[in-house]
Structures are given as structure tokens and as C-alpha cells.
Write an enzyme that holds these catalytic residues in place. Structure first.
Site, PDB file in Angstrom:
ATOM      1  N   GLU A  14       0.828  -1.207   0.000  1.00  0.00           N
ATOM      2  CA  GLU A  14       0.000   0.000   0.000  1.00  0.00           C
ATOM      3  C   GLU A  14       0.861   1.254   0.000  1.00  0.00           C
ATOM      4  O   GLU A  14       1.975   1.257   0.533  1.00  0.00           O
ATOM      5  CB  GLU A  14      -0.949   0.051   1.210  1.00  0.00           C
ATOM      6  CG  GLU A  14      -2.192  -0.791   1.083  1.00  0.00           C
ATOM      7  CD  GLU A  14      -2.128  -2.047   1.898  1.00  0.00           C
ATOM      8  OE1 GLU A  14      -3.010  -2.901   1.750  1.00  0.00           O
ATOM      9  OE2 GLU A  14      -1.173  -2.191   2.693  1.00  0.00           O
ATOM     10  N   THR A  15       0.295   2.292  -0.595  1.00  0.00           N
ATOM     11  CA  THR A  15       0.862   3.638  -0.569  1.00  0.00           C
ATOM     12  C   THR A  15      -0.224   4.595  -0.112  1.00  0.00           C
ATOM     13  O   THR A  15      -1.380   4.492  -0.555  1.00  0.00           O
ATOM     14  CB  THR A  15       1.370   4.056  -1.966  1.00  0.00           C
ATOM     15  OG1 THR A  15       2.433   3.181  -2.358  1.00  0.00           O
ATOM     16  CG2 THR A  15       1.883   5.492  -1.964  1.00  0.00           C
TER      17      THR A  15
END
Length: 298
Positions: free
Chosen positions: A46-47
Site C-alpha cells: 500500500e501507498t
């Protein structure tokens, strides 16, 4: 315009373990395709993109992306972002434990963080309770999708089940640690499991006492072959515990160890509050460590 970014390792107190996270600061002006492209460029599970909050009383707004899709909520991005923002506030002269709200698509998460030197510990309360989505498939198709034998699926009262506290998960109890270590996704068998969902496999942790489990999570449909630590699954796991374990009223602590097979060990705390036989609150806790800082030029 140049945009700052930071990477952290989350659900750990040791750098280069736990779950890596990229957090893009100064995200104003980025549209959804640009955020998705940057998340694919980072290529982490995830970002996070940090935006001003929609309500002034909250600390920030988050948008969370895997390499292929946006999520309404995810746990290690929430904890990592909370620790990062608390560390930035600490630089401004605030040194005590900090409490603030982080806005996500799922809702506002109430966070408490104790910042340290380049790291911190924190916890957040879920804005929603786990939702039961139904029983899982029969053990045969589940075993086939994980390269295991049907007899290796299930232990004690636990059977495959579907829950969510954000994205949906198919929770798969595995009989032994050895079987958990051997588990692998068999793509050709996934269609037999029904609607796409991340596979969260878990077994009692032989190295701990009480409610301790070791887990692995696979989400190929989200571009995540395996995840070292999955906070949204940990939140939904509270629903698994309510379904299969005889928990009484009061506070209950669970420890989930994940990422061990990947060489990225993590530890996720889950706190359940039960009143009158019903789940009333779920909190997720853990640590995070700063790893790198830089500037995006695109």
C-alpha cells in the site's frame, strides 16, 4: 511540483522487518489516476496519499492504494501514517502522546501515538465493527486453492469464514504451522472459492500463550502476492474470534504474527471489548519505524 515522501516499516519496532509503507505528503493536486500510477511505481502493498482533512478537528485525510486498486481502509497504512504525522508534530515541539483523527473512505479512525526517536507506537479504534459475510467454501476447494490437503483445513471450532472491516477476507484456519508454511496460491483453483477476496490463513502460534496466532495473507487480485502485515484483516479477525471462540464480557487481547515465512516478521495487536455478549469496539495496535525520506519529481 516536488512532493515529499517517506517510507516506514509498520507493525514492527525493527527496520527492514514488518510491512513496508510509502506515504506521499503534499498530495494536493494529484488526481486518482496519478495516485494509482505512483502506487504502482512504489510497488509496495500500500501507498498512502496525505491530504488536508475535510474537518478541521482532524489531523489529515488519507487515500490508500495498492499497486492496482484504491482501498476504503487498510491497517498498516493507518498506523504508519499516524506514527509519521506524530513524529512530524514532535519536531514542532509536541512530545507527549498524541491523539487525533485520520479520515479514510471507511470513516474517521481515532488514533493515539507515542512518538520516539525515528519510530513510534500507536493504536487506532475502528470506525466500524467487523461484518460477517457468511461461511466459507467447503474445505476441498479451499485446500486446492492453497496447495494443501483438505484435512489440513480447520482446527478446534474454526472453519473457513468470510468477514470484513473494510475489504473482504476469506479466513482460512490451518491445522498446523507446517501446513501454514507450505501454503501457496494456486491461481487455477481460485475461481472455485466464489467472489474474489483476500485469503487470510491462520493457525495457533506455538510460540505464545493465550490468543496468539500466526498468519499469512494472499491477495493476488489486488496486486499483492503476499502481505507481511495486514491490519484490515486483523480488525476483521475480531469477527472470527466472536464466531469461533467462547469469549466472555470484558477486554480481550489477541496477538497476530505475520510475515514470518517472508522474512519480514510483524506483530499486530487486536483489542476486543465485549459487553452483554456483543462486540462493542475493536482497536489495532503496533509500532512503526522510519526508513527513508525523499522527493517525488513527477
Amino acid at each position: 511540483m516536488p512532493r515529499r515522501f517517506v517510507t516506514l516499516d509498520v507493525f514492527t519496532d525493527t527496520a527492514l522487518t514488518g510491512n513496508p509503507l510509502a506515504v506521499v505528503l503534499d498530495a494536493e493536486g494529484l488526481d486518482t489516476p496519478a495516485m494509482q500510477a505512483l502506487a504502482a511505481e512504489f510497488n509496495l502493498s500500500e501507498t498512502v496519499f496525505v491530504l488536508p482533512p475535510t474537518e478541521a478537528r482532524h489531523r489529515a485525510q488519507m487515500r490508500i492504494f495498492t499497486p492496482t486498486a484504491e482501498l476504503p481502509f487498510a491497517g498498516h497504512p493507518t498506523l504508519g501514517t499516524a506514527v509519521l504525522l506524530a513524529l512530524r508534530d514532535q519536531r514542532a515541539g509536541l512530545t507527549d502522546a498524541m491523539a487525533f483523527g485520520l479520515e479514510a473512505t471507511l470513516g474517521t479512525l481515532a488514533c493515539v501515538v507515542e512518538p520516539g526517536e525515528g519510530r513510534g507506537t500507536g493504536r487506532f479504534r475502528m470506525p466500524v465493527l467487523p461484518e460477517y459475510l457468511g461461511d466459507g467454501p467447503e474445505t476441498g476447494p479451499v485446500a486446492a486453492a492453497l496447495g494443501l490437503e483438505p484435512a489440513e483445513i480447520g482446527f478446534a471450532r474454526h472453519a473457513p469464514s468470510r468477514h470484513r472491516a473494510g475489504p473482504p477476507f476469506l479466513f482460512v484456519p490451518v491445522a498446523t504451522r507446517a501446513a501454514l508454511d507450505r501454503a501457496r496460491v494456486v491461481p487455477a483453483a481460485l475461481d472455485d472459492l466464489g467472489p474474489p477476496a483476500a485469503l487470510y490463513c491462520y493457525t495457533p502460534d506455538p510460540d505464545g500463550l493465550g490468543h496468539r496466532y500466526q498468519a499469512r495473507m494472499f491477495a493476488p487480485h489486488l496486486g499483492v502476492p503476499e502481505d507481511p502485515a495486514t491490519g484490515s484483516a486483523a480488525a476483521a479477525f475480531a469477527g472470527v474470534m466472536m464466531q469461533f471462540e467462547p469469549l466472555g464480557d470484558g477486554e480481550h487481547a489477541i496477538v497476530l504474527r505475520q510475515g514470518v515465512r517472508m522474512g519480514r516478521p510483524s506483530s499486530i495487536g487486536v483489542q476486543l471489548c465485549i459487553e452483554a455478549g456483543a462486540l462493542r469496539a475493536v482497536e489495532i495496535s503496533g509500532g512503526a519505524v522510519l526508513v527513508s525520506e525523499g522527493t517525488l519529481l513527477v
